[in-house]
Design an enzyme around this catalytic site. Structure first.
Site, PDB file in Angstrom:
ATOM      1  N   ASN A  48      30.380  15.656   4.966  1.00 29.79           N
ATOM      2  CA  ASN A  48      30.995  14.240   4.480  1.00 29.79           C
ATOM      3  C   ASN A  48      29.875  13.371   5.103  1.00 29.79           C
ATOM      4  O   ASN A  48      30.050  13.033   6.479  1.00 29.79           O
ATOM      5  CB  ASN A  48      32.285  13.832   4.913  1.00 29.79           C
ATOM      6  CG  ASN A  48      32.764  12.791   4.621  1.00 29.79           C
ATOM      7  OD1 ASN A  48      32.142  11.545   4.592  1.00 29.79           O
ATOM      8  ND2 ASN A  48      33.975  12.363   4.218  1.00 29.79           N
ATOM      9  N   GLU A  55      31.660  11.405   0.117  1.00 31.64           N
ATOM     10  CA  GLU A  55      31.734   9.995   0.585  1.00 31.64           C
ATOM     11  C   GLU A  55      30.305   9.571   0.220  1.00 31.64           C
ATOM     12  O   GLU A  55      29.915   8.623   1.126  1.00 31.64           O
ATOM     13  CB  GLU A  55      32.258   9.670   1.827  1.00 31.64           C
ATOM     14  CG  GLU A  55      33.915   9.554   1.831  1.00 31.64           C
ATOM     15  CD  GLU A  55      34.368   8.951   2.847  1.00 31.64           C
ATOM     16  OE1 GLU A  55      34.692   7.753   2.855  1.00 31.64           O
ATOM     17  OE2 GLU A  55      34.580   9.410   4.023  1.00 31.64           O
ATOM     18  N   ASP A  74      35.477  17.946   2.353  1.00 32.35           N
ATOM     19  CA  ASP A  74      36.388  16.957   3.290  1.00 32.35           C
ATOM     20  C   ASP A  74      38.020  17.035   2.595  1.00 32.35           C
ATOM     21  O   ASP A  74      38.210  16.539   1.817  1.00 32.35           O
ATOM     22  CB  ASP A  74      36.128  15.682   3.475  1.00 32.35           C
ATOM     23  CG  ASP A  74      36.872  14.858   4.221  1.00 32.35           C
ATOM     24  OD1 ASP A  74      38.036  15.322   4.919  1.00 32.35           O
ATOM     25  OD2 ASP A  74      36.710  13.701   4.443  1.00 32.35           O
ATOM     26  N   ASN A 131      40.676  16.419   4.531  1.00 36.24           N
ATOM     27  CA  ASN A 131      41.849  15.612   5.077  1.00 36.24           C
ATOM     28  C   ASN A 131      43.031  16.304   5.437  1.00 36.24           C
ATOM     29  O   ASN A 131      44.029  15.791   5.016  1.00 36.24           O
ATOM     30  CB  ASN A 131      41.913  14.575   4.243  1.00 36.24           C
ATOM     31  CG  ASN A 131      41.029  13.334   4.514  1.00 36.24           C
ATOM     32  OD1 ASN A 131      40.530  12.965   5.508  1.00 36.24           O
ATOM     33  ND2 ASN A 131      40.423  12.666   3.424  1.00 36.24           N
ATOM     34  N   ASP A 182      37.113  19.405   7.728  1.00 38.68           N
ATOM     35  CA  ASP A 182      36.190  19.729   6.869  1.00 38.68           C
ATOM     36  C   ASP A 182      36.301  21.166   6.837  1.00 38.68           C
ATOM     37  O   ASP A 182      36.038  21.942   7.811  1.00 38.68           O
ATOM     38  CB  ASP A 182      34.712  19.114   7.024  1.00 38.68           C
ATOM     39  CG  ASP A 182      34.811  17.626   7.160  1.00 38.68           C
ATOM     40  OD1 ASP A 182      34.477  16.910   6.364  1.00 38.68           O
ATOM     41  OD2 ASP A 182      35.022  17.327   8.406  1.00 38.68           O
ATOM     42  N   ASP A 191      30.779   9.873  10.680  1.00 36.12           N
ATOM     43  CA  ASP A 191      31.980  10.325  11.641  1.00 36.12           C
ATOM     44  C   ASP A 191      32.338  11.654  11.417  1.00 36.12           C
ATOM     45  O   ASP A 191      33.217  12.253  12.401  1.00 36.12           O
ATOM     46  CB  ASP A 191      33.182   9.567  11.352  1.00 36.12           C
ATOM     47  CG  ASP A 191      33.542   8.949  10.198  1.00 36.12           C
ATOM     48  OD1 ASP A 191      33.031   9.551   9.346  1.00 36.12           O
ATOM     49  OD2 ASP A 191      34.432   8.169   9.939  1.00 36.12           O
ATOM     50  N   HIS A 192      31.868  12.443  10.442  1.00 37.01           N
ATOM     51  CA  HIS A 192      32.109  13.827  10.206  1.00 37.01           C
ATOM     52  C   HIS A 192      30.495  14.681  10.664  1.00 37.01           C
ATOM     53  O   HIS A 192      29.480  13.973  10.814  1.00 37.01           O
ATOM     54  CB  HIS A 192      32.359  14.201   8.747  1.00 37.01           C
ATOM     55  CG  HIS A 192      33.643  13.542   8.224  1.00 37.01           C
ATOM     56  ND1 HIS A 192      34.481  14.427   7.932  1.00 37.01           N
ATOM     57  CD2 HIS A 192      33.716  12.365   7.946  1.00 37.01           C
ATOM     58  CE1 HIS A 192      35.335  13.584   7.521  1.00 37.01           C
ATOM     59  NE2 HIS A 192      34.933  12.463   7.600  1.00 37.01           N
TER      60      HIS A 192
END
Length: 259
Positions: free
Chosen positions: A7, A34, A149, A151, A220, A249-250
């Protein structure tokens, strides 16, 4: 065959980080989430210079997924079946035209927060649609990699502070029930097969010093069909990239398949 998912949290903002990682890690295939741009705005040229074919399913400012591959991609499908009204760019499929073909599914599963809004029912319905697609993939009886990802925090050991996530859409009982239903169809959580211990994460929030305190979560994932799991030789997380300048942030997670 090395297949990774990452991501990127905005392809234009993170392109230098992505290029550096592609050069260093050298995946044969990278599934991105993303990307946050329409297809025409995706900066493909620098990636293509590294020998990758680029296929995107983009959306302005939000969402968006892409597949980067050193092998040709065929049978490309954009969007997850089951809801014609859903225009969010979250699902991209292709078949890797390699000596041993592999069915690739790149996904950015909805976050679902807050749970008292319309976003949570959308997440659950999306997971139900995804489950239906996974049933179809199993019927093909070919190696399949479903990665991205999700989530979803599958278990308490997948969070540094599991109590913090109680009631959150990522760790909600209804979310976890759907995760288990998908895995129990016959898919393998590749990372957990190779590394059963806690303390391994793929996401650290920008806020509150999450990275510095290692308060991460594992959201992930790479799921493998039975035929894909038979080829699994390794699965690891490239966590160090999170500490570089202007990171996502991933961080990436990848599998090595013996094919």
């Amino acid at each position: 065959m090395k297949i990774a998912t990452f991501n990127i949290n905005g392809i234009r903002a993170r392109l230098p980080r992505l290029i550096d990682w592609l050069v260093e890690s050298r995946p044969d295939v990278a599934l991105l989430q993303e990307i946050k741009c329409i297809d025409a705005a995706f900066p493909a040229s620098g990636i293509e210079d590294l020998g990758y074919t680029v296929v995107t399913h983009g959306q302005k400012s939000f969402n968006g997924v892409a597949i980067l591959s050193k092998y040709p991609l065929v049978d490309i499908t954009r969007g997850l079946a089951g809801d014609e009204a859903d225009t969010q760019a979250r699902w991209l499929e292709a078949v890797l035209d390699a000596p041993a073909p592999i069915h690739l599914c790149c996904l950015y599963l909805p976050n679902g927060n807050p749970v008292d809004s319309e976003k949570f029912p959308y997440k659950l319905a999306w997971m139900d649609r995804m489950g239906n697609r996974l049933v179809d993939l199993l019927r093909m009886e070919t190696p399949a990699v479903v990665a991205g990802d999700f989530n979803v925090i599958p278990h308490g050991r997948d969070a540094a502070l599991p109590e913090k996530w109680r009631g959150d859409a990522l760790f909600h009982p209804e979310t976890l029930a759907r995760w288990r239903r998908m895995v129990n169809l016959g898919f393998t959580d590749a990372f957990r097969v190779m590394t059963p211990t806690p303390g391994h994460y793929t996401f650290w929030d920008y806020q509150g010093g999450g990275w510095q305190r290692d308060e991460g979560i594992r959201i992930d994932h790479i799921l493998l069909s039975p035929q894909g799991a038979d080829l699994l030789s390794d699965c690891r997380i490239d966590r160090d990239i999170r500490g570089l300048e202007k990171p996502s942030d991933h961080v990436p997670i990848w599998v090595e398949l013996d094919c």
